[in-house]
Scaffold this active site. Structure first.
Site, PDB file in Angstrom:
ATOM      1  N   ARG A  46      11.426  -1.462  10.923  1.00 50.02           N
ATOM      2  CA  ARG A  46      10.371  -1.093  11.862  1.00 50.02           C
ATOM      3  C   ARG A  46      10.294  -2.093  13.007  1.00 50.02           C
ATOM      4  O   ARG A  46      10.442  -3.295  12.784  1.00 50.02           O
ATOM      5  CB  ARG A  46       9.010  -1.068  11.139  1.00 50.02           C
ATOM      6  CG  ARG A  46       8.722   0.244  10.476  1.00 50.02           C
ATOM      7  CD  ARG A  46       7.569   0.198   9.521  1.00 50.02           C
ATOM      8  NE  ARG A  46       6.348  -0.460   9.989  1.00 50.02           N
ATOM      9  CZ  ARG A  46       5.223  -0.513   9.274  1.00 50.02           C
ATOM     10  NH1 ARG A  46       5.163   0.080   8.098  1.00 50.02           N
ATOM     11  NH2 ARG A  46       4.157  -1.136   9.742  1.00 50.02           N
ATOM     12  N   ARG A  62      11.728  -5.604   4.549  1.00 53.32           N
ATOM     13  CA  ARG A  62      11.467  -4.157   4.431  1.00 53.32           C
ATOM     14  C   ARG A  62      12.458  -3.324   5.243  1.00 53.32           C
ATOM     15  O   ARG A  62      12.772  -3.628   6.381  1.00 53.32           O
ATOM     16  CB  ARG A  62      10.051  -3.839   4.917  1.00 53.32           C
ATOM     17  CG  ARG A  62       9.828  -2.320   5.007  1.00 53.32           C
ATOM     18  CD  ARG A  62       8.406  -1.917   5.116  1.00 53.32           C
ATOM     19  NE  ARG A  62       7.689  -2.608   6.151  1.00 53.32           N
ATOM     20  CZ  ARG A  62       6.362  -2.650   6.208  1.00 53.32           C
ATOM     21  NH1 ARG A  62       5.639  -2.051   5.297  1.00 53.32           N
ATOM     22  NH2 ARG A  62       5.759  -3.303   7.183  1.00 53.32           N
ATOM     23  N   ARG A  82      -0.196  -8.955  13.618  1.00 55.32           N
ATOM     24  CA  ARG A  82      -0.786  -7.937  12.718  1.00 55.32           C
ATOM     25  C   ARG A  82      -1.661  -8.594  11.657  1.00 55.32           C
ATOM     26  O   ARG A  82      -2.711  -8.066  11.303  1.00 55.32           O
ATOM     27  CB  ARG A  82       0.327  -7.109  12.048  1.00 55.32           C
ATOM     28  CG  ARG A  82       0.902  -6.066  12.992  1.00 55.32           C
ATOM     29  CD  ARG A  82       2.215  -5.505  12.494  1.00 55.32           C
ATOM     30  NE  ARG A  82       2.130  -4.888  11.196  1.00 55.32           N
ATOM     31  CZ  ARG A  82       3.180  -4.694  10.403  1.00 55.32           C
ATOM     32  NH1 ARG A  82       4.379  -5.078  10.780  1.00 55.32           N
ATOM     33  NH2 ARG A  82       3.024  -4.112   9.242  1.00 55.32           N
ATOM     34  N   ARG A  88      -9.593   1.329   8.974  1.00 54.32           N
ATOM     35  CA  ARG A  88      -9.058   0.011   9.280  1.00 54.32           C
ATOM     36  C   ARG A  88     -10.054  -0.836  10.065  1.00 54.32           C
ATOM     37  O   ARG A  88      -9.772  -1.985  10.373  1.00 54.32           O
ATOM     38  CB  ARG A  88      -7.808   0.216  10.136  1.00 54.32           C
ATOM     39  CG  ARG A  88      -6.652  -0.623   9.728  1.00 54.32           C
ATOM     40  CD  ARG A  88      -5.549  -0.295  10.702  1.00 54.32           C
ATOM     41  NE  ARG A  88      -4.377  -1.051  10.463  1.00 54.32           N
ATOM     42  CZ  ARG A  88      -3.355  -0.601   9.746  1.00 54.32           C
ATOM     43  NH1 ARG A  88      -3.379   0.561   9.177  1.00 54.32           N
ATOM     44  NH2 ARG A  88      -2.294  -1.360   9.620  1.00 54.32           N
ATOM     45  N   LYS A 113       0.837  -1.216   0.000  1.00 49.60           N
ATOM     46  CA  LYS A 113       0.000   0.000   0.000  1.00 49.60           C
ATOM     47  C   LYS A 113       0.868   1.260   0.000  1.00 49.60           C
ATOM     48  O   LYS A 113       0.633   2.190  -0.763  1.00 49.60           O
ATOM     49  CB  LYS A 113      -0.953   0.006   1.215  1.00 49.60           C
ATOM     50  CG  LYS A 113      -1.851  -1.211   1.304  1.00 49.60           C
ATOM     51  CD  LYS A 113      -2.775  -1.164   2.490  1.00 49.60           C
ATOM     52  CE  LYS A 113      -2.056  -1.177   3.836  1.00 49.60           C
ATOM     53  NZ  LYS A 113      -1.329  -2.432   4.150  1.00 49.60           N
TER      54      LYS A 113
END
Ligand code: AP5
Length: 216
Positions: A162, A129, A173, A90, A15
């Site tokens: 992160r 990431r 998550r 969300r 996203k």
């Protein structure tokens, strides 16, 4: 051309990556609740500590807190020409809140792009990431590495991982996404706003699929 856009999809679906590219191409604001919440971390305020606790545990920040935060955030932008929202709404409650917010300002919502991707691909993408703490650019050490080892191509800052990208938090998550956020697929389908995008493949091929929907 559709320019009033919400991005929906599991963690790691792309996203942020796609949203930044569309924002630059169409010259419309790309607004990410996750990035904005992480920016708050910088200040040692009571609210920042609260956010940190939820985010680092892979949980959603409660609706009442996050809706107030998002309202303040959105008020800073001119959304008339268009927008791309990433990370919100969300929950079904947040979806109602956003629809009401836009309606009150007479701003349309053209499309909800649902980036669909299997769980195993999510885990691969998230573990690789790296983000730039300075300008927010997103990289992946496997799929989209920076030109210079661990340094941002755009601003030269040192890239970081992160805290919520650790394996046990990622699993949480994904579970939270399935319980709280996946119901939005049906919510927006019923409103005939949902377009599903196959988010597997290169960044360029996913971007091409998105462009086709936005042009249509
Ligand atoms: P948030 O920051 O919104 O995280 P998320 O939704 O979990 O999504 P991600 O940022 O993990 O993934 P993405 O889909 O943007 O993927 P990306 O482009 O980076 O939220 C974090 C936390 O904040 C939440 O858990 C919650 O606690 C809180 N929060 C935020 N909003 C909230 C709200 N509204 N209500 C309550 N709480 C809220 O890509 C992932 C990786 O894959 C990157 O490395 C990228 O380079 C790579 N990649 C991208 N596309 C491709 C491709 N096509 N091929 C190969 N690799 C690719």
């Amino acid at each position: 051309m559709k320019t009033h856009i919400i991005l929906l999809g599991p963690p790691g679906a792309g996203k942020g990556t796609q949203g930044q590219l569309i924002g630059e191409k169409l010259n419309i604001p790309f607004i990410s609740s996750g990035d904005a919440l992480r920016e708050e971390f910088g200040g040692n305020t009571e609210i920042a500590e609260k956010f940190k606790k939820y985010i680092n545990a892979g949980l959603l920040v409660p609706d009442d807190v996050v809706e107030e935060f998002i309202e303040t955030l959105l008020d800073k932008y001119n959304l008339e020409k268009g927008f791309i929202f990433d990370g919100f709404p969300r929950t079904v409650h947040q979806a109602g809140f956003i629809m009401d917010y836009l309606k009150a300002k007479n701003i349309p919502l053209d499309v909800v792009l649902y980036l669909s991707i299997p769980d195993e691909e999510v885990v691969k993408r998230i573990s690789g990431r790296r983000i730039c703490p300075k300008c927010g650019a997103v990289y992946n050490i496997y799929f989209n590495p920076p030109k210079n080892d661990n340094l941002c191509d755009k601003c030269g800052a040192k890239l970081v991982q992160r805290d919520d990208d650790k394996e046990n938090v990622v699993e949480k998550r994904i579970k939270v996404y399935e319980k709280e956020t996946a119901p939005l697929i049906e919510f927006f389908k019923e409103k005939q706003l949902l377009k599903e995008i196959d988010a597997v493949g290169s960044v360029e091929s996913v971007q091409y699929r998105i462009q086709e929907v936005l042009n249509g």
